[in-house]
Enzyme design. Structure first.
Site, mmCIF file in Angstrom:
data_model
loop_
_atom_site.group_PDB
_atom_site.id
_atom_site.type_symbol
_atom_site.label_atom_id
_atom_site.label_comp_id
_atom_site.label_asym_id
_atom_site.label_seq_id
_atom_site.Cartn_x
_atom_site.Cartn_y
_atom_site.Cartn_z
ATOM 1 N N ASN A 10 -69.129 -13.483 -14.264
ATOM 2 C CA ASN A 10 -70.166 -13.949 -15.013
ATOM 3 C C ASN A 10 -69.534 -15.124 -15.672
ATOM 4 O O ASN A 10 -68.621 -15.081 -16.585
ATOM 5 C CB ASN A 10 -70.696 -12.917 -16.002
ATOM 6 C CG ASN A 10 -71.381 -13.801 -17.319
ATOM 7 O OD1 ASN A 10 -72.079 -14.996 -16.829
ATOM 8 N ND2 ASN A 10 -71.687 -13.420 -18.432
ATOM 9 N N GLU A 95 -74.719 -11.716 -25.117
ATOM 10 C CA GLU A 95 -74.651 -12.936 -25.564
ATOM 11 C C GLU A 95 -76.298 -13.364 -25.772
ATOM 12 O O GLU A 95 -76.294 -14.163 -26.558
ATOM 13 C CB GLU A 95 -73.746 -13.805 -24.966
ATOM 14 C CG GLU A 95 -72.263 -13.549 -25.103
ATOM 15 C CD GLU A 95 -71.410 -13.873 -24.037
ATOM 16 O OE1 GLU A 95 -71.750 -14.575 -23.052
ATOM 17 O OE2 GLU A 95 -70.176 -13.406 -24.195
ATOM 18 N N GLU A 163 -71.398 -2.804 -21.567
ATOM 19 C CA GLU A 163 -70.513 -3.609 -22.133
ATOM 20 C C GLU A 163 -70.523 -3.372 -23.551
ATOM 21 O O GLU A 163 -71.165 -4.240 -24.377
ATOM 22 C CB GLU A 163 -71.094 -5.116 -21.643
ATOM 23 C CG GLU A 163 -70.898 -5.354 -20.083
ATOM 24 C CD GLU A 163 -70.865 -6.668 -19.945
ATOM 25 O OE1 GLU A 163 -70.258 -7.318 -19.259
ATOM 26 O OE2 GLU A 163 -71.833 -7.435 -20.403
ATOM 27 N N GLY A 169 -64.687 -10.639 -24.242
ATOM 28 C CA GLY A 169 -63.733 -11.689 -24.615
ATOM 29 C C GLY A 169 -62.866 -11.724 -25.890
ATOM 30 O O GLY A 169 -62.437 -12.519 -26.169
ATOM 31 N N SER A 208 -63.542 -7.455 -21.186
ATOM 32 C CA SER A 208 -62.065 -7.662 -21.396
ATOM 33 C C SER A 208 -61.137 -7.129 -19.968
ATOM 34 O O SER A 208 -60.189 -6.756 -20.087
ATOM 35 C CB SER A 208 -61.258 -7.158 -22.577
ATOM 36 O OG SER A 208 -61.626 -8.167 -23.614
HETATM 37 C C1 PEP Z 1 -69.220 -10.487 -19.831
HETATM 38 O O1 PEP Z 1 -69.548 -11.718 -20.162
HETATM 39 O O2 PEP Z 1 -70.059 -9.858 -19.469
HETATM 40 C C2 PEP Z 1 -67.669 -10.148 -20.002
HETATM 41 C C3 PEP Z 1 -67.561 -8.602 -20.010
HETATM 42 O O3 PEP Z 1 -66.859 -10.915 -20.548
HETATM 43 P P1 PEP Z 1 -65.198 -10.774 -20.652
HETATM 44 O O4 PEP Z 1 -64.697 -10.044 -19.167
HETATM 45 O O5 PEP Z 1 -64.582 -12.050 -20.899
HETATM 46 O O6 PEP Z 1 -64.903 -9.741 -21.624
#
Ligand code: PEP
Length: 248
Positions: A10, A95, A163, A169, A208
């Site tokens: 993503n 987000e 998630e 992030g 992450s």
């Molecule tokens: C995401 O944006 O769905 C995500 C998991 O971001 P990150 O891997 O940067 O934590």
């Protein structure tokens, strides 16, 4: 039931025509891993050039509008992203829930619209840090699933991504036990809604994920792949996650 692993990137609001060269390495890694699926969701403006550049790689949108067309200035429909070359879309990313105030009902409507247009869907759910700390993660995720998963969801077109928002992030991840427990809860909830079809629905972990932790996370029961933000932006960081999924 054996489910093919899926590693999905993503890019969020990152990338440019110049960064599409990163997808060359991702596509090459995907070719080396025929036993798994690899996909990348990119900003609307990059869907067409990405799909043309790496035709073997699944390119997707990060969001679609729930309507087929109409007076919705600044929005993009599922049919539009499909025409541009997308084969899937994300829906209900945290987000968008936080920044655009999207609800689980909105995520449901977007997922249903995308399916009607012939796209696959990765629908995101996950609790906030406050909900996590208050011991409410389970109830929050169950409620999000109940309100956002379409009745006709099945493994052919629908994927769920768990998630935890506090892991996105941040460089922080739940323990492997917590990930396994939440994925089992999510699959059990899906089963109450769509019955046996829940066994074929892939449930991704997101938050992450890196080349260092992917192997351990992807080995957890009920974890059928990863949704990857930051580490999907370069082939150097994304390819090790693809390799870990291929080995899992
Ligand atoms: C995401 O944006 O769905 C995500 C998991 O971001 P990150 O891997 O940067 O934590």
């Amino acid at each position: 039931m054996a489910r093919r692993k899926l590693v999905a990137g993503n890019w969020k609001m990152h990338g440019s025509l110049g960064s599409l060269s990163e997808l060359d390495g991702v596509a090459a890694a995907a070719r080396q891993a025929p036993g798994i699926d690899v996909a990348v969701a990119v900003p609307f403006t990059l869907i067409a050039p990405a799909a043309l550049r790496v035709p073997g790689l699944a390119i997707g949108a990060e969001d679609v509008h729930e309507a087929e067309r109409g007076a919705h200035t600044g929005c993009v429909s599922a049919a539009m992203v499909k025409e541009a070359g997308a084969t899937f879309t994300l829906a209900g990313h945290s987000e968008r829930r936080a920044d655009q105030h999207e609800t689980s009902h909105d995520a449901w409507a977007k997922a249903a619209a995308a399916h009607r247009a012939g796209l696959r869907v990765i629908l995101c759910c996950g609790e906030t840090e406050a909900e996590h700390n208050a011991g409410r993660a389970e109830r929050v995720v169950q409620s999000q699933i109940e309100k956002s998963v379409p009745d006709d969801a099945d493994g052919d077109w629908f994927t769920l991504a768990y998630e935890p928002r506090w892991a996105i992030g941040t460089g922080r991840t739940p323990t492997l036990e917590q990930i396994g427990a939440m994925h089992a809860i999510a699959r059990a909830k899906l089963a109450t809604m769509i019955g046996d079809r829940a066994q074929a629905v892939r449930i991704l972990y997101g938050g992450s994920v890196t080349g260092d932790n992917a192997g351990a996370i992807l080995a957890v029961e009920h974890v059928d792949g990863a949704l990857v933000g930051g580490a999907s932006l370069t082939a150097a960081k994304f390819v090790p996650i693809i390799a870990a999924a291929a080995d899992a």
